[in-house]
Design an enzyme around this catalytic site. Structure first.
Site, PDB file in Angstrom:
ATOM      1  N   LYS A  40       0.822  -1.229   0.000  1.00  0.00           N
ATOM      2  CA  LYS A  40       0.000   0.000   0.000  1.00  0.00           C
ATOM      3  C   LYS A  40       0.849   1.268   0.000  1.00  0.00           C
ATOM      4  O   LYS A  40       0.444   2.287  -0.532  1.00  0.00           O
ATOM      5  CB  LYS A  40      -0.953  -0.004   1.195  1.00  0.00           C
ATOM      6  CG  LYS A  40      -0.246   0.168   2.519  1.00  0.00           C
ATOM      7  CD  LYS A  40      -1.196   0.056   3.695  1.00  0.00           C
ATOM      8  CE  LYS A  40      -0.435   0.382   4.959  1.00  0.00           C
ATOM      9  NZ  LYS A  40      -1.050  -0.169   6.172  1.00  0.00           N
ATOM     10  N   ARG A 135      -7.034   1.043  17.247  1.00  0.00           N
ATOM     11  CA  ARG A 135      -7.546   1.204  15.892  1.00  0.00           C
ATOM     12  C   ARG A 135      -8.528   0.056  15.690  1.00  0.00           C
ATOM     13  O   ARG A 135      -9.550   0.025  16.372  1.00  0.00           O
ATOM     14  CB  ARG A 135      -6.402   1.232  14.860  1.00  0.00           C
ATOM     15  CG  ARG A 135      -6.852   1.865  13.530  1.00  0.00           C
ATOM     16  CD  ARG A 135      -5.734   1.988  12.506  1.00  0.00           C
ATOM     17  NE  ARG A 135      -5.325   0.705  11.949  1.00  0.00           N
ATOM     18  CZ  ARG A 135      -4.351   0.542  11.053  1.00  0.00           C
ATOM     19  NH1 ARG A 135      -3.689   1.600  10.613  1.00  0.00           N
ATOM     20  NH2 ARG A 135      -4.033  -0.641  10.588  1.00  0.00           N
TER      21      ARG A 135
END
Ligand SMILES: *Cc1c(COP(=O)(O)O)cnc(C)c1O
Length: 363
Positions: A40, A135
């Site tokens: 990514k 998260r």
């Protein structure tokens, strides 16, 4: 992609990326840990995917579905892993193109089961445990274990691939023997209940590597998802002061061209209000200094403080959307307009430079 001529240019040294990938794969391999290569940060650049596969990464991983679809489209016969919890709107693509995904919502998993059933294909899930970084993931291990048992016992197409965690992203929490040990205990509990080994006990990202290097990574962790250490190797030596033998930093170089060189005061002239971003920066008055203006800006790298000039004698002093301002007063290089300057970088600029269509890439 637009065809950008000249500068700014991002030079990508693919053989050095390959060497880094091989080094990380070998280091982790010694501890029984497979490496999912995370693409990514480079916008899924195909050449990087190729090097990751050649180096022995066991999966190609990304938070962005499109990059994994591309990996399959290019014909690579490697498993793909979706790192971001899947959106309800992408489940049909998920089951078609992705082999394993990280998950934390039982509702989504029921929908993945349905999407799988439609095309008669199975899909592996890794259930995420939040060990304090806040998260993604289950904050309560019992909830994770209940869902694991439900998947194992009741679902036909969704397969329980394993468990995982993510640290050092939002909450800046360090991976430790204790928190990763907790993940291993949850994994062991599940394994005892289902009567088989889990394929994945995924213990984090680059920030778990210090534990691998020191040999402290808890037994049971068998997968890491690694991007930064392979792509840049900046965080470990520069921020963690962990030097991993065999890793190099010569992977990405930014080159930008000088469009103006002038002597100017270092303190702005006039009544100070706000800059182009609505901020009120502070300026240090260092008298008149020679400054170079480069044709590259925040649109390309977003964070100028995460760029590192190769010329140690210069200093980045600021940027706007299309300009980078550099103090060259103390440099021994006799810069002229038209010359270029080169920069190493941390993860942020790499991410943006790779995805920008206004930056030329060379390999
Ligand atoms: C981005 C990401 C990684 C890779 O992190 P690096 O620091 O680049 O190694 C691993 N896991 C998840 C869930 C991610 O989002």
């Amino acid at each position: 992609m637009k065809k950008v001529k000249g500068f700014p240019a991002l030079h990508i040294y693919k053989e050095n990326i390959y060497e880094n990938a091989k080094c990380v794969v070998e280091l982790c391999g010694k501890h029984g840990i497979g490496v999912s290569g995370v693409i990514k940060g480079v916008n899924g650049l195909q050449i990087v995917t190729e090097k990751f596969i050649q180096a022995g990464c066991t999966q190609i991983a990304s938070s962005r579905m499109e990059q994994l679809i591309d990996t399959k489209k290019h014909g690579y016969m490697i498993d793909t892993m979706l790192l971001r919890i899947p959106m309800k709107s992408e489940l049909n693509d998920l089951v078609k193109h992705v082999d394993v995904s990280l998950n934390s919502e039982s509702e989504t998993i029921e929908l993945i089961e349905k999407a799988c059933a439609k095309i008669g294909k199975s899909h592996k899930v890794i259930l995420m445990l939040d060990l304090g970084d806040l998260r993604e993931g289950f904050f309560h291990a019992e909830e994770l274990m209940d869902l694991a048992m439900h998947i194992e016992n009741d679902l036909e197409f969704v397969k329980l691939g394993g468990v995982g965690t993510n640290l050092g992203c939002y909450g800046s929490v360090k991976p430790t023997v204790e928190n990763l040990g907790a993940l291993c205990i949850v994994a062991k509990n599940i394994e005892d209940r289902i009567g088989r080994k889990l394929e994945y006990v995924s213990g984090g990202a680059t920030s778990t590597l210090p534990l691998v290097v020191s040999g402290e990574v808890p037994e049971g962790i068998n997968n890491l998802r690694i991007g930064e250490a392979i792509l840049l190797n900046m965080d470990m030596p520069e921020l963690w002061e962990v030097h991993i033998e065999g890793l190099n930093q010569d992977t990405f170089l930014l080159e930008a061209q000088i469009i103006e060189i002038k002597k100017k005061p270092s303190y702005p002239v006039g009544e100070l209000f706000i800059d182009a971003w609505g901020n009120k920066p502070t300026y240090e008055d260092r008298g008149v200094r020679t400054r170079a203006l480069l044709a590259i800006g925040k649109q390309d790298f977003v964070m100028h403080d995460k760029l590192i000039p190769l010329d140690g004698g210069v200093e980045i002093i600021g940027s706007s959307s299309d300009h980078l301002i550099i103090d060259i007063e103390n440099s021994s290089v006799g810069y002229k307009v038209g010359d270029t300057m080169k920069f190493k970088m941390f993860y942020g600029p790499m991410l943006h430079l790779c995805s920008s269509e206004w930056v030329r890439k060379t390999y």
